[in-house]
Enzyme design. Structure first.
Site, PDB file in Angstrom:
ATOM      1  N   LYS A 146       5.627   0.480   7.725  1.00 33.91           N
ATOM      2  CA  LYS A 146       5.294   1.779   7.103  1.00 33.91           C
ATOM      3  C   LYS A 146       6.564   2.615   7.045  1.00 33.91           C
ATOM      4  O   LYS A 146       7.302   2.708   8.034  1.00 33.91           O
ATOM      5  CB  LYS A 146       4.196   2.487   7.900  1.00 33.91           C
ATOM      6  CG  LYS A 146       3.716   3.752   7.209  1.00 33.91           C
ATOM      7  CD  LYS A 146       2.397   4.256   7.797  1.00 33.91           C
ATOM      8  CE  LYS A 146       1.928   5.512   7.065  1.00 33.91           C
ATOM      9  NZ  LYS A 146       0.620   5.979   7.517  1.00 33.91           N
ATOM     10  N   ASP A 174      -8.402  11.641  10.569  1.00 30.08           N
ATOM     11  CA  ASP A 174      -8.477  11.167   9.181  1.00 30.08           C
ATOM     12  C   ASP A 174      -9.297   9.871   9.124  1.00 30.08           C
ATOM     13  O   ASP A 174      -8.880   8.873   8.527  1.00 30.08           O
ATOM     14  CB  ASP A 174      -7.075  10.969   8.610  1.00 30.08           C
ATOM     15  CG  ASP A 174      -7.078  10.924   7.072  1.00 30.08           C
ATOM     16  OD1 ASP A 174      -8.105  11.312   6.470  1.00 30.08           O
ATOM     17  OD2 ASP A 174      -6.065  10.499   6.490  1.00 30.08           O
ATOM     18  N   GLY A 183       0.833  -1.204   0.000  1.00 27.00           N
ATOM     19  CA  GLY A 183       0.000   0.000   0.000  1.00 27.00           C
ATOM     20  C   GLY A 183       0.858   1.240   0.000  1.00 27.00           C
ATOM     21  O   GLY A 183       2.063   1.184   0.208  1.00 27.00           O
ATOM     22  N   GLY A 184       0.206   2.319  -0.238  1.00 28.01           N
ATOM     23  CA  GLY A 184       0.930   3.590  -0.203  1.00 28.01           C
ATOM     24  C   GLY A 184      -0.068   4.697  -0.356  1.00 28.01           C
ATOM     25  O   GLY A 184      -0.824   4.735  -1.318  1.00 28.01           O
ATOM     26  N   GLY A 185      -0.131   5.539   0.626  1.00 30.17           N
ATOM     27  CA  GLY A 185      -1.060   6.652   0.553  1.00 30.17           C
ATOM     28  C   GLY A 185      -0.294   7.926   0.315  1.00 30.17           C
ATOM     29  O   GLY A 185       0.783   7.925  -0.284  1.00 30.17           O
ATOM     30  N   PHE A 236       1.150   9.712   2.478  1.00 29.81           N
ATOM     31  CA  PHE A 236       2.218  10.014   3.434  1.00 29.81           C
ATOM     32  C   PHE A 236       3.283   8.942   3.555  1.00 29.81           C
ATOM     33  O   PHE A 236       4.388   9.207   3.992  1.00 29.81           O
ATOM     34  CB  PHE A 236       1.611  10.269   4.817  1.00 29.81           C
ATOM     35  CG  PHE A 236       0.696  11.451   4.833  1.00 29.81           C
ATOM     36  CD1 PHE A 236       1.201  12.733   4.886  1.00 29.81           C
ATOM     37  CD2 PHE A 236      -0.672  11.282   4.757  1.00 29.81           C
ATOM     38  CE1 PHE A 236       0.371  13.836   4.889  1.00 29.81           C
ATOM     39  CE2 PHE A 236      -1.520  12.378   4.751  1.00 29.81           C
ATOM     40  CZ  PHE A 236      -1.001  13.659   4.816  1.00 29.81           C
ATOM     41  N   GLY A 237       2.946   7.716   3.235  1.00 26.85           N
ATOM     42  CA  GLY A 237       3.922   6.657   3.451  1.00 26.85           C
ATOM     43  C   GLY A 237       3.761   5.529   2.464  1.00 26.85           C
ATOM     44  O   GLY A 237       2.824   5.509   1.671  1.00 26.85           O
ATOM     45  N   ILE A 257       3.635   1.278   2.430  1.00 24.99           N
ATOM     46  CA  ILE A 257       3.436   0.156   3.345  1.00 24.99           C
ATOM     47  C   ILE A 257       3.967  -1.111   2.673  1.00 24.99           C
ATOM     48  O   ILE A 257       3.631  -1.385   1.521  1.00 24.99           O
ATOM     49  CB  ILE A 257       1.940  -0.069   3.686  1.00 24.99           C
ATOM     50  CG1 ILE A 257       1.219   1.259   3.926  1.00 24.99           C
ATOM     51  CG2 ILE A 257       1.777  -1.013   4.860  1.00 24.99           C
ATOM     52  CD1 ILE A 257       1.590   2.003   5.144  1.00 24.99           C
TER      53      ILE A 257
HETATM   54  N1  LIG Z   1      -0.783  -2.775   9.586  1.00 25.81           N
HETATM   55  C1  LIG Z   1      -1.264  -2.902   8.336  1.00 25.81           C
HETATM   56  N2  LIG Z   1      -1.605  -4.117   7.880  1.00 25.81           N
HETATM   57  C2  LIG Z   1      -2.111  -4.277   6.612  1.00 25.81           C
HETATM   58  N3  LIG Z   1      -2.299  -3.272   5.760  1.00 25.81           N
HETATM   59  C3  LIG Z   1      -1.961  -2.028   6.177  1.00 25.81           C
HETATM   60  C4  LIG Z   1      -1.423  -1.779   7.467  1.00 25.81           C
HETATM   61  N4  LIG Z   1      -1.191  -0.450   7.572  1.00 25.81           N
HETATM   62  C5  LIG Z   1      -1.580   0.088   6.402  1.00 25.81           C
HETATM   63  N5  LIG Z   1      -2.033  -0.844   5.563  1.00 25.81           N
HETATM   64  C6  LIG Z   1      -2.569  -0.669   4.201  1.00 25.81           C
HETATM   65  O1  LIG Z   1      -1.942   0.428   3.572  1.00 25.81           O
HETATM   66  C7  LIG Z   1      -2.917   1.432   3.296  1.00 25.81           C
HETATM   67  C8  LIG Z   1      -2.299   2.798   3.509  1.00 25.81           C
HETATM   68  O2  LIG Z   1      -1.870   2.902   4.864  1.00 25.81           O
HETATM   69  P1  LIG Z   1      -1.868   4.289   5.640  1.00 25.81           P
HETATM   70  O3  LIG Z   1      -3.246   4.865   5.645  1.00 25.81           O
HETATM   71  O4  LIG Z   1      -1.228   4.081   6.961  1.00 25.81           O
HETATM   72  O5  LIG Z   1      -0.926   5.154   4.702  1.00 25.81           O
HETATM   73  P2  LIG Z   1      -1.041   6.671   4.339  1.00 25.81           P
HETATM   74  O6  LIG Z   1       0.137   6.993   3.522  1.00 25.81           O
HETATM   75  O7  LIG Z   1      -1.246   7.492   5.575  1.00 25.81           O
HETATM   76  O8  LIG Z   1      -2.380   6.685   3.472  1.00 25.81           O
HETATM   77  P3  LIG Z   1      -3.421   7.869   3.230  1.00 25.81           P
HETATM   78  O9  LIG Z   1      -2.651   9.055   2.811  1.00 25.81           O
HETATM   79  O10 LIG Z   1      -4.321   7.305   2.154  1.00 25.81           O
HETATM   80  O11 LIG Z   1      -4.158   8.075   4.521  1.00 25.81           O
HETATM   81  C9  LIG Z   1      -4.097   1.142   4.215  1.00 25.81           C
HETATM   82  O12 LIG Z   1      -5.309   1.607   3.664  1.00 25.81           O
HETATM   83  C10 LIG Z   1      -4.055  -0.364   4.307  1.00 25.81           C
HETATM   84  O13 LIG Z   1      -4.711  -0.962   3.198  1.00 25.81           O
END
Ligand SMILES: Nc1ncnc2c1ncn2[C@@H]1O[C@H](COP(=O)(O)OP(=O)(O)OP(=O)(O)O)[C@@H](O)[C@H]1O
Length: 357
Positions: free
Chosen positions: A49, A140, A27-29, A31-32, A34
């Site tokens: 992350k 969020d 995954g990757g949103g 900010f980070g 995953i």
């Molecule tokens: N502990 C975990 N186990 C499994 N999947 C995870 C976990 N943490 C995050 N993910 C997956 O990665 C995705 C993105 O994680 P996260 O929201 O922490 O990142 P982000 O960069 O803050 O994303 P956003 O900017 O969309 O909020 C989550 O929607 C989830 O599908």
């Protein structure tokens, strides 16, 4: 560097602190990034992350603080470690299963049944309350920030993710921090409360208002402003649509929750118990059982509502996936069935939301 870009911050096979071997990106949103990794010590898959060390908006520090505080909570991932290399900061945590955004989008009409929707909201309410109980606002709340568990023991539980935008709302003396007069927009436009659009200091009720928008999206498949990116146009629609209109008049108990939350402010502690009571009434009135299979466990197309003014697809966020998710292997088996507690059963018969705390 945009962490959600295609440039991976970690390579497969790379090992962090001689313990966590990277197995692929999940995954990757905004900010980070995953990753799935294998923990050589505990012999299990974990989630990592990562953000660049020179990130313009670093978030992992706050994530580590909150996850450590929530460690042991049944509503969040276990904290397993954190560290940095020359290029990245990283956080290692328990691996969960699919997030609620991807589960919804995998449904035929991109919406959940009434039963699945209401029970997911019920579980997510517990998650949010647990975060608030530790003195943090999430800020969020959205479907991709909740996931079901990855093991047969946790696949019917909901866990809250992503504390990058969290804020400690109490000071070191345990008092409510004074609200700032103006803060920038925090959150995700689709689910943000009107206070976030007004760039006001967010309170506990704002997280619950985002949960209300999640509920509408679960039940109907989308929100009326789903295609709009412009914040002010989204805010205008949020003002225009009453809870009654969003819910097509079908869920008066959820309407009462929204109308209650709207009256609260930064200083008021939401009466979580009364919100739960209203949700329980909604669950009861819609003949939902806590032991119903979730939609992804059994595609039985039970009573779900359609609404003509909503469109059928959405551009929901959250691209994560997780290996080890075994709901199909457990299809139909209620591996982690939870009966309502006696107090939850009692709540169902009471009249909620009469008294604001
Ligand atoms: N502990 C975990 N186990 C499994 N999947 C995870 C976990 N943490 C995050 N993910 C997956 O990665 C995705 C993105 O994680 P996260 O929201 O922490 O990142 P982000 O960069 O803050 O994303 P956003 O900017 O969309 O909020 C989550 O929607 C989830 O599908």
């Amino acid at each position: 560097m945009d962490p959600s870009s295609e440039i991976s911050l970690l390579e497969n096979g790379e090992t962090l602190r001689g313990r966590w071997t990277i197995n692929g990106r999940i995954g990757g949103g905004g900010f980070g990034q995953i990753y799935e990794a294998f923990d050589e010590v505990n012999r299990e898959f974990v989630a990592v992350k990562v953000e660049p060390r020179n990130a313009s908006k670093p978030v992992l520090r706050m994530e580590v603080v909150v996850l450590k505080r929530l460690h042991g909570s049944p509503y969040s991932c276990s904290y397993l470690g954190c560290g940095r290399t020359d290029n990245i900061n990283y956080l290692v945590m328990q691996m969960q299963g699919k997030n609620l955004s991807e589960l919804r989008r995998a449904q035929p009409a991109q919406k959940f049944s009434v039963s699945t929707s209401l029970r997911l909201v019920y579980e997510a309410l517990h998650c949010i309350e647990a975060v608030h109980a530790e003195g943090f606002l999430h800020r969020d709340v959205k479907p991709s920030n909740f996931a079901i568990g990855a093991s047969s023991a946790t696949s019917r539980k909901v866990f809250i993710l992503d504390f990058g935008l969290a804020r400690h709302f109490i000071d070191s003396q345990g008092r409510l921090r004074s609200p700032r007069s103006s803060v920038g927009f925090r959150g995700t436009v689709r689910y943000a409360s009107l206070n976030a659009h007004r760039e006001k200091e967010l309170g506990r009720h704002d997280d619950l208002i985002s949960l209300f928008y999640m509920a509408v999206e679960f039940l109907f498949g989308s929100l009326p402003w789903k295609r709009l990116k412009d914040k002010s146009r989204v805010a205008a629609l949020k003002k225009q649509y009453t809870a009654n209109c969003l819910l097509g008049g079908k869920f008066p108990e959820l309407e009462s929750i929204y109308n209650y939350l709207e009256q609260l402010n930064y200083h008021t502690k939401p009466n979580y118990e009364n919100v739960r009571k209203a949700l329980c009434r909604c669950i009861l009135n819609n003949k939902v059982r806590f032991d119903d299979p979730f939609d992804w466990e059994q595609q039985d197309q039970q009573s779900s509502y359609s609404s003509s003014y909503f469109e059928s697809t959405d551009g929901g966020v959250g691209e994560g996936r997780a290996r080890g998710f075994d709901s199909h292997g457990n299809e139909g088996k209620l591996t982690n069935y939870r009966e309502p507690t006696p107090s939850e059963r009692m709540l169902i018969d009471e009249n909620p939301l009469n008294d604001a705390e």
